[in-house]
Design an enzyme around this catalytic site. Structure first.
Site, PDB file in Angstrom:
ATOM      1  N   HIS A 172      41.895  35.416  34.287  1.00  0.00           N
ATOM      2  CA  HIS A 172      43.301  35.656  34.622  1.00  0.00           C
ATOM      3  C   HIS A 172      43.776  34.553  35.552  1.00  0.00           C
ATOM      4  O   HIS A 172      42.951  33.867  36.179  1.00  0.00           O
ATOM      5  CB  HIS A 172      43.444  37.007  35.323  1.00  0.00           C
ATOM      6  N   HIS A 191      45.505  28.728  38.947  1.00  0.00           N
ATOM      7  CA  HIS A 191      44.196  28.468  38.332  1.00  0.00           C
ATOM      8  C   HIS A 191      43.583  29.735  37.765  1.00  0.00           C
ATOM      9  O   HIS A 191      43.923  30.840  38.189  1.00  0.00           O
ATOM     10  CB  HIS A 191      43.237  27.858  39.366  1.00  0.00           C
TER      11      HIS A 191
END
Ligand code: 2AM
Length: 184
Positions: free
Chosen positions: A43, A125
């Protein structure tokens, strides 16, 4: 009073892209490089909320549900390693404005609701490996995965039996029009 939950808002890549990333990771990193994050756990965090009471969760979800902004396209074409936090990550060389705007809004709402927000700048990220013990070779540029982001997700982080699992609690559609969030 109900117990608090460890929560965060994030973008969930489509399942086929999660699987492709995991295959690519297996081809490019040695098993001893670090602890791989499971495909379904991949995620991109927008705002980390920490331990949140049921009342505060409801208030934060209400605020998130009021966000009106269109979706955007995410191109994952960058990777790197942070030695201090011992992670290898996947990111984007050109974060879309919509992504930055969404993260800024969710972080501001979280801060106003009393959830501590790190002063570190937002570096979008997806963590691929944790507990990296040494510097690892990052694959050369050329890889990329592109997908449309049409929603964001409120996740709960649950640690049990030595494993962390991220469970989607609520999904919020991105669109020009105000929408009602869907409980999942
Ligand atoms: P990370 O992947 O870089 O560790 C759930 O823990 C998600 O929230 C992870 O994506 C994690 O980022 C992010 N996060 C941000 N701040 C955090 C914090 N103070 N503690 C734990 N997770 C945090």
């Amino acid at each position: 009073m109900s117990e608090s939950k460890r929560l965060f808002f994030a973008i969930e890549p489509p399942a086929n892209i999660q699987r492709q990333i995991v295959r690519w990771r297996a081809e490019h990193f040695q098993p001893e490089a670090g602890r791989p994050v499971a495909a379904a756990n991949l995620h991109l965090t927008l705002a980390f909320l920490g331990d949140v009471s049921a009342d505060k969760q409801q208030a934060l979800a209400k605020l998130a549900g009021r966000i009106v902004q269109p979706g955007f396209t995410l191109n994952l074409d960058d990777a790197g390693q942070w030695l201090r936090s011992r992670v290898v990550w996947l990111g984007t060389r050109q974060p879309p404005r919509g992504l930055l705007q969404l993260a800024i809004l969710l972080r501001a709402q979280a801060a106003r609701s009393g959830c501590y927000q790190s002063p570190q700048p937002f570096h979008p990220h997806i963590t691929l490996l944790r507990n990296t013990s040494h510097a690892v070779a990052i694959p050369p540029p050329g890889f990329h995965w592109t997908f449309s982001v049409t929603e964001f997700v409120l996740y709960e982080s649950i640690f049990s039996n030595g494993r962390t699992r991220y469970t989607p609690l609520q999904r919020f559609a991105l669109s020009e029009q105000p929408r009602i969030s869907d409980e999942v």
